[in-house]
Scaffold this active site. Structure first.
Site, mmCIF file in Angstrom:
data_model
loop_
_atom_site.group_PDB
_atom_site.id
_atom_site.type_symbol
_atom_site.label_atom_id
_atom_site.label_comp_id
_atom_site.label_asym_id
_atom_site.label_seq_id
_atom_site.Cartn_x
_atom_site.Cartn_y
_atom_site.Cartn_z
ATOM 1 N N ASP A 121 -38.965 41.009 -22.194
ATOM 2 C CA ASP A 121 -38.616 39.783 -22.904
ATOM 3 C C ASP A 121 -37.764 38.860 -22.037
ATOM 4 O O ASP A 121 -36.934 39.310 -21.241
ATOM 5 C CB ASP A 121 -37.847 40.149 -24.177
ATOM 6 C CG ASP A 121 -37.453 38.944 -24.998
ATOM 7 O OD1 ASP A 121 -38.358 38.221 -25.446
ATOM 8 O OD2 ASP A 121 -36.241 38.717 -25.174
ATOM 9 N N GLU B 255 -42.868 38.325 -20.070
ATOM 10 C CA GLU B 255 -42.846 37.064 -20.810
ATOM 11 C C GLU B 255 -42.050 36.090 -19.943
ATOM 12 O O GLU B 255 -40.825 36.083 -19.968
ATOM 13 C CB GLU B 255 -42.181 37.219 -22.172
ATOM 14 C CG GLU B 255 -42.232 35.930 -22.985
ATOM 15 C CD GLU B 255 -41.030 35.720 -23.898
ATOM 16 O OE1 GLU B 255 -41.098 34.833 -24.759
ATOM 17 O OE2 GLU B 255 -40.020 36.414 -23.730
#
Length: 729
Positions: A407, A460
């Site tokens: 993330d 990401e």
């Protein structure tokens, strides 16, 4: 401060220098600190006989005795008397060597962090018939003046079990009798003797929910895995395999019946409900929003506190192992979202762990995240780097997960991420790249692929930072895949436009192919696109009810035709009307309506098509697998592409019409003469389409078109994507 007062006020830094068995030239001394005791006998556990009594020192809770005869016992216990009666305890302070063992090798390999630190269940082989079961506690708090382990086993009294500080900033203690299931925390005094909020174990394997947030001793050796067949199957080239990922928030995929009195489905209930659904829908992988323990439901898991503990909202660690195991036995891979970028300020967590910035950067210009009001890990500190890399390996090791979706990578890479000009600190070269974070990510990826070559890491990363999914030896970050945020942004912007205006935005649907092979991309329509007022995927579509559904179907099929692995968030596949709400279930009742069941049927068939036809996945990351047949027809808002497998053995054409105007006798250039057949048409009635007439088999004729020597004439439905297979001559 006198020893008695240090112990009484939980302020003893070096209890091993005073407590336990201490040898001298011709004698040995045993000293005990047992609050509220009135008398203590020493029992030699080899003979189960008393060797003497300890004497209270000056009306304190400190007891001691010197023994001048005989040899010291190999292991001993205390027979303790108090106002309530008597009980026997094995003295923790006689196991100093075993306690120090925790930190002998912790810095050598990342895996040692979770194999040595935290609460480790051990057997003490001290010459008895049966080893003594104990738990070894070890925690890093380099600037603390005192640390005690507190829990069920000592009535949460910080004066009972002071831990020993080592030369490297770790605090250690072996406590016999502490077993799996016992709850505990650390009581920490800062450098000035001030007591901090009780801390959960940074390497705790199991954690309670609010309000206690206590860590729980856990035995990782009990679960018996049954996924050997899966482990053999997953060997192979991930880049040439089909990968269709179903992104799920376990707490809101489906909720229990309101009369059950439960907030969430358990891991076991999710095995019974989620896994059959994913299997029926044809997804190859589940991606779970963060599993690591987190205190605030509204963070969706992206503000984790217990990095080594799967959230106990849905059950215990073995229950989560069972969930992963069952996924594997049903042919489903498991990817988890992993959050190494930041952590919250919760008092029981990592923030100012020992009163200083143990885990986070000290300078708020590097250590505080303005977007998320959270702390940023100090990526340059060796202990923090070991901690994070160890955690990545931990999930692959102990829980058999197949991949990590990392993330907020962009926030790690850039020192000025979401900051004004005067709010960040340049690197040594005056630039905005965080070299420490870059090297950490490279190290993490090298460790993952070295130890688990069949796993994958997915970034990401929302910027144009180069070589995110290229090997470290080529100067890359080393990720296996990267989310294609550019494609997602451009294509959603395009599809949200009224069809009459799409001709002016045509390039938004073709630009992604300019850079499609710079990285190994996953095409994501994730949770971030259906929250915070953005609306559901269905509601992004323009037009009336029918056109919205048709637009979604057309767009979904275009996504499956486009090079790149696929990811869809839960609810997209049924055309959910409302945007995602983490406090409630997906609106499954919508499947009672043909519109929504039709959209679901399309996603099921797209997954099947994508997996069955190598042309649609085998060369996702190779330019040889793709060719534009027509990407310039902005006036009619159509796009035509060719997908093919290795050596062109299989060829599938995808033709999209992004207007509500049917195109009869629409000509499409093709590579070869022969027969072509319709594989899938998103306008079919089974998908709640119009059922616009279409020949299932088409013959190519020698009419040059789209710079091809041959062409076919098709009936192109409104707001539809059609897949066409070349069957041969």
């Amino acid at each position: 401060m006198q020893l008695e007062k240090q112990l009484q006020h939980a302020q003893c830094t070096f209890p091993f220098s005073h407590l336990g068995l201490l040898k001298t030239d011709n004698a040995f001394t045993i000293t005990a600190w047992v609050p509220n005791a009135t008398g203590i006998k020493v029992i030699d556990l080899a003979t189960d006989k008393a060797i003497g009594s300890l004497k209270r020192q000056a009306q304190s809770d400190l007891f001691t005795a010197e023994f001048t005869k005989g040899n010291p016992p190999a292991v001993y216990a205390f027979e303790v008397k108090n106002a309530q009666g008597s009980y026997r305890i094995i003295d923790p302070y006689q196991f100093q060597d075993q306690a120090f063992h925790a930190v002998h090798f912790v810095d050598h390999l990342p895996k040692n962090v979770y194999q040595q630190l935290g609460a480790q269940l051990i057997d003490l082989d001290v010459g008895l018939k049966t080893p003594i079961a104990a738990t070894r506690f070890a925690v890093f708090a380099p600037n603390a003046s005192a640390v005690s382990v507190i829990g069920d086993f000592n009535y949460w009294d910080g004066s009972c079990l002071p831990m020993q500080k080592t030369d490297f900033g770790y605090w250690v203690l072996v406590v016999p009798g502490v077993k799996a299931g016992d709850k505990y925390k650390y009581q920490i005094k800062d450098a000035h003797g001030n007591e901090l909020p009780h801390k959960a174990d940074p390497v705790g394997f199991y954690a309670e929910q609010y309000p206690s947030h206590a860590s729980v001793v856990f035995d990782h050796e009990q679960y018996q895995w049954q996924d050997t067949k899966w482990q053999q199957q997953v060997k192979g080239d991930k880049y040439t395999q089909a990968m269709s990922i179903y992104e799920v928030h376990l707490g809101s995929w489906k909720r229990p019946d309101s009369q059950s009195g439960k907030t969430y489905l358990s891991y076991h209930e999710l095995v019974d409900e989620l896994i059959p659904y994913v299997k029926d829908m044809g997804y190859t992988h589940l991606e779970l929003l963060p599993i690591s323990e987190f205190p605030f439901d509204g963070s969706w898991g992206y503000q984790p506190v217990g990095l080594f503990a799967p959230t106990s909202r849905f059950g215990g660690p073995d229950d989560f192992k069972y969930f992963v195991d069952q996924c594997h036995q049903n042919g489903i891979g498991v990817i988890i979202d992993w959050v190494p970028a930041h952590f919250p300020e919760d008092g029981h967590g990592l923030a100012r762990f020992d009163g200083t910035h143990v885990y986070e950067y000290e300078d708020p210009r590097k250590g505080w995240h303005p977007d998320w009001n959270s702390c940023i890990y100090d990526f340059g500190k060796d202990t923090v780097r070991q901690f994070l890399v160890a955690n990545a390996l931990f999930w692959l090791d102990k829980y058999h997960v197949d991949g990590l979706r990392v993330d907020a990578v962009a926030s790690m890479l850039y020192l000025d991420y979401s900051r004004e000009a005067d709010e960040w600190v340049p690197n040594v070269d005056g630039g905005n790249h965080n070299y420490e974070a870059i090297s950490l990510l490279q190290w993490m990826n090298k460790e993952v692929y070295s130890h688990y070559p069949n796993a994958m890491t997915i970034a990401e990363e929302s910027t144009s930072f180069a070589k995110v999914s290229r090997p470290v030896f080529e100067g890359g970050l080393g990720f296996g895949f990267k989310w294609n945020m550019g494609w997602m942004h451009d294509s959603l912007h395009y599809i949200s436009k009224d069809p009459s205006y799409r001709r002016y935005h045509h390039g938004e649907m073709t630009f992604s192919m300019v850079y499609a092979y710079d990285e190994s991309f996953v095409l994501p329509i994730s949770h971030d696109e259906v929250v915070h007022g953005k609306g559901s995927l269905l509601r992004k579509m323009p037009g009336d009810e029918w056109q919205q559904a048709a637009n979604l179907r057309c767009y979904a099929a275009f996504m499956y035709a486009h090079p790149g692995k696929k990811l869809n968030f839960m609810g997209n596949e049924i055309g959910q009307s409302a945007e995602w709400n983490h406090d409630s279930s997906i609106n499954w009742h919508l499947l009672d309506y043909d519109k929504h069941s039709g959209i679901q049927a399309l996603y099921r068939d797209l997954n099947t098509l994508y997996a069955e036809y190598p042309a649609l996945h085998e060369l996702d990351h190779d330019p040889a697998g793709f060719e534009w047949i027509d990407h310039e027809n902005a006036e009619q808002s159509t796009l035509a592409m060719l997908r093919q497998s290795k050596g062109g053995k299989q060829q599938v054409y995808a033709l999209s019409n992004f207007t509500p105007v049917p195109r009869t006798n629409f000509r499409l250039g093709v590579k070869a003469p022969g027969e072509y057949s319709i594989l899938l048409n998103t306008d079919d009635k089974q998908y709640w389409g119009s059922g616009h007439s279409q020949n299932k088999t088409i013959k190519a004729d020698k009419t040059p078109w789209n710079n091809q020597a041959y062409s076919i004439s098709v009936s192109l439905p409104p707001l539809a994507t059609v897949f066409i297979l070349y069957k041969g001559q």
